[in-house]
Design a protein around this motif. Structure first.
Motif, short mmCIF file in Angstrom:
data_model
loop_
_atom_site.label_atom_id
_atom_site.label_comp_id
_atom_site.label_asym_id
_atom_site.label_seq_id
_atom_site.Cartn_x
_atom_site.Cartn_y
_atom_site.Cartn_z
N ASN B 99 0.89 -1.37 -0.21
CA ASN B 99 0.06 -0.12 0.14
C ASN B 99 0.83 1.34 0.12
N GLY B 100 2.11 1.05 -0.25
CA GLY B 100 3.02 2.13 -0.25
C GLY B 100 2.65 3.24 -1.22
N PRO B 101 2.73 4.68 -1.10
CA PRO B 101 2.49 5.54 -2.13
C PRO B 101 3.60 5.44 -3.26
N ASN B 102 4.75 5.12 -2.88
CA ASN B 102 5.90 5.23 -3.88
C ASN B 102 6.05 3.85 -4.55
N THR B 103 5.50 2.90 -4.23
CA THR B 103 5.36 1.73 -4.89
C THR B 103 4.00 1.23 -5.70
N PRO B 104 3.69 2.06 -6.70
CA PRO B 104 2.33 1.54 -6.97
C PRO B 104 2.08 0.37 -8.06
N ASP B 105 3.22 0.02 -8.74
CA ASP B 105 3.34 -1.25 -9.60
C ASP B 105 3.94 -2.38 -8.92
N PRO B 106 3.37 -3.49 -9.15
CA PRO B 106 4.01 -4.77 -8.92
C PRO B 106 5.00 -4.95 -10.12
N VAL B 107 6.05 -5.89 -9.88
CA VAL B 107 7.12 -5.96 -10.72
C VAL B 107 6.63 -6.60 -12.13
N ASP B 108 5.52 -7.70 -11.64
CA ASP B 108 5.21 -8.27 -13.09
C ASP B 108 4.17 -7.60 -13.92
N SER B 109 3.92 -6.37 -13.44
CA SER B 109 3.03 -5.58 -14.49
C SER B 109 4.11 -4.94 -15.40
N VAL B 110 5.35 -4.83 -15.23
CA VAL B 110 6.09 -4.05 -16.29
C VAL B 110 7.26 -5.11 -16.74
N LEU B 111 7.57 -6.22 -16.36
CA LEU B 111 8.24 -7.32 -16.70
C LEU B 111 7.65 -8.69 -16.79
N PRO B 112 7.96 -9.29 -17.96
CA PRO B 112 7.13 -10.74 -18.04
C PRO B 112 8.03 -11.55 -17.03
N VAL B 113 7.62 -11.64 -15.73
CA VAL B 113 8.41 -12.76 -14.90
C VAL B 113 8.10 -14.00 -15.35
N ASP B 114 9.34 -15.00 -15.41
CA ASP B 114 9.07 -16.48 -15.55
C ASP B 114 8.83 -17.09 -14.24
N ILE B 115 9.58 -16.90 -13.38
CA ILE B 115 9.28 -17.68 -12.10
C ILE B 115 9.34 -16.64 -10.84
N TYR B 116 8.41 -17.08 -9.91
CA TYR B 116 8.58 -16.38 -8.62
C TYR B 116 9.28 -16.99 -7.47
N ILE B 117 10.03 -16.53 -6.77
CA ILE B 117 10.55 -17.01 -5.59
C ILE B 117 10.23 -16.32 -4.51
N PRO B 118 9.17 -16.85 -3.56
CA PRO B 118 8.76 -16.12 -2.49
C PRO B 118 9.82 -16.36 -1.10
N GLY B 119 9.57 -15.42 -0.50
CA GLY B 119 10.27 -15.55 0.94
C GLY B 119 10.68 -14.28 1.54
N CYS B 120 11.11 -13.94 2.50
CA CYS B 120 11.28 -12.66 3.14
C CYS B 120 12.67 -12.69 4.00
N PRO B 121 13.84 -12.81 3.34
CA PRO B 121 14.13 -13.28 1.93
C PRO B 121 14.14 -14.67 1.86
N PRO B 122 13.78 -15.25 0.68
CA PRO B 122 13.97 -16.64 0.51
C PRO B 122 15.44 -17.22 0.54
N LYS B 123 15.43 -18.48 1.14
CA LYS B 123 16.64 -19.06 1.42
C LYS B 123 17.39 -19.50 0.27
N PRO B 124 18.78 -19.42 0.34
CA PRO B 124 19.45 -19.88 -0.88
C PRO B 124 19.09 -21.20 -1.46
N GLU B 125 18.67 -22.11 -0.77
CA GLU B 125 18.11 -23.40 -1.11
C GLU B 125 16.91 -23.23 -2.05
N ALA B 126 15.93 -22.35 -1.46
CA ALA B 126 14.69 -21.94 -2.12
C ALA B 126 15.01 -21.47 -3.57
#
Ligand code: SF4
Lengths: 310, 142
Positions: B99-126
């Protein structure tokens, strides 16, 4: 004796240039050397390292990728530069192999000097190609490469004067090898040994490896001179570098160390790899000072010693 | 498998693109992949400095307003074929900056993302698992 037709001679030269011992053979040896380099580097850093086909598959991958050309680039120079650099390094390695393997009476008086020039062409082409791309970081890289070129050429030429003095003015590679076979390698004298040490440092700088890799400094100017190259052009630039890793040790062992043999090549390769793995990158001014002050001084002492016959 | 496909999947050079609003933790976690413990150079994966050399773009962080144009231009300059990998909750969705005012667009609205790796941050294994799945996808496609 039958007369050999000119077509046959031409075919032989083409074979020498393209397959053995020119392009293909040197490329295969260079790919192997480059894999050894990466593997040893990985082992030094306690890693496993890439499989043996990695350098080859990198080149294959690069050659099927798209070529991007930056907007403000001067296209002819940008496209020509990698090819000219590659052909120069192929030509010099062909000469060197032929002189060493004694496949017929190859070479001519003065081919030592020709090879000295040919080995400079890849760097010059890199500078031209990088400047033609119009990228500011490439310009920084090109300016560093120019300074480095000016820095190492001086001691390198001085070092090469030593074998010429010691052999009373022989300028042909095969004559130099024959002379060393008769009188012992130049590197076994104190003057030849000093000159060879200087030449090894110059070789490291010519190959653009750590500690003298400031022209492509991945971490500060993002591959510098290579930054705008992609696809097959980048593959050719990498191949040029890989083949120079064969041509330069070959040149050094020919001129100072009595001709090529596998163990000499391995020793020189190990020196290159160890130097690369145990040193940080120096700044360009430090490199200039190192080559113009220390190395040139050592090289001049070597020349003087050679003159008084030591 | 053809040599072409093998070459493309056995020698992945990655370019690391921070899309502006990253807390830098994902970026550090990516560098972990190069350490002796994980050593992705075994699989031919290398970090490169120039987008022109890249085969994969690793996007981290949530896309800020100012970075949109830059990210688009970076992707346009990449030599194709080039895949896009979104790393971390920020780049996959918008993470805590949704909901941040400075981050209106998700990444995949601009780039054709092929794969998502979730986690905050994801582990190297992931991340390695993600790359393995991506390679499987690329190889299965042809
Ligand atoms: S996903 Fe988490 S760790 Fe990664 S950049 Fe966002 S907030 Fe930082």
């Amino acid at each position: 004796m039958e007369e050999v037709s000119p077509v046959k001679i031409m075919l032989k030269h083409l074979f020498n240039f393209i397959i053995f011992p020119g392009f293909l053979f040197t490329a295969v040896v260079g790919l192997a050397a480059s894999w050894i380099d990466r593997k040893v580097t990985a082992r030094v850093q306690w890693r496993v390292g890439p499989p043996w086909y990695q350098p080859f598959i990198d080149l294959v991958k690069l050659s099927i990728k798209e070529i991007t050309v930056p907007k403000g680039a001067s296209k002819p120079v940008f496209f020509m530069a990698p090819f000219i650099g590659l052909s120069a390094v192929i030509l010099s390695s062909t000469f060197l192999w032929l002189a060493n393997l004694e496949l017929g009476a190859s070479g001519f008086t003065g081919d030592l000097i020709v090879i000295l020039y040919l080995l400079t062409i890849p760097s010059i082409m890199l500078i031209l190609g990088a400047s033609a791309s119009g990228n500011p970081l490439a310009a920084v890289g090109a300016s560093r490469e120019i300074k480095l070129l000016l820095a190492y050429e001086l001691p390198f030429v001085f070092a090469l004067v030593v074998p010429i003095i010691k052999s009373n003015g022989l300028l042909k590679l095969q004559d130099l090898i024959a002379f060393q076979a008769a009188n012992g390698a130049f590197a076994s004298n104190i003057s030849g040994f000093l000159a060879m040490i200087v030449a090894i440092f110059c070789m490291q700088a010519k190959l653009g490896l750590v500690p003298f890799d400031m022209a492509e400094a991945e971490t500060e100017i993002m591959a510098g001179v290579y930054i705008e190259y992609s696809g097959i052009l980048l593959a050719i630039l990498k191949l040029t570098k890989i083949m120079a890793m064969v041509a330069l040790p070959l040149f050094l062992s020919t001129v100072f160390w009595g001709g090529f043999s596998i163990w000499k090549y391995v020793v020189l390769l190990v020196i290159i790899i160890l130097m690369r793995n145990t040193n940080p990158r120096v700044r360009i001014d430090q490199a200039l000072r190192f080559f113009w002050k220390k190395m040139t001084f050592v090289a001049i002492i070597a020349v003087l010693l050679a003159m008084i016959g030591m | 498998m053809s040599l072409k496909l093998k070459a493309l999947t056995k020698s992945i050079w990655v370019y690391h693109l921070c899309a502006g609003g990253s807390c830098n933790n994902c970026d550090i976690e990516i560098l972990d992949l190069l350490t002796p413990r994980y050593d992705v150079e075994r699989f031919g994966i290398m970090l490169v400095g120039s987008i022109k050399h890249a085969d994969a773009i690793l996007v981290t962080g949530s896309l800020t307003r100012k970075a949109v144009e830059c990210v688009k231009r970076v992707y346009e300059q990449a030599a194709k074929p080039c895949v896009v990998i979104a790393i971390g909750a920020c780049a996959c969705g918008q993470g805590m900056f949704a909901n941040g005012p400075n981050t209106p667009d998700p990444v995949d609205s601009v780039l054709p993302v092929d794969i998502y790796i979730p986690g905050c941050p994801p582990k190297p294994e992931a991340m390695i698992l993600g790359i393995v799945k991506l390679i499987g996808k690329l190889r299965g496609k042809k």
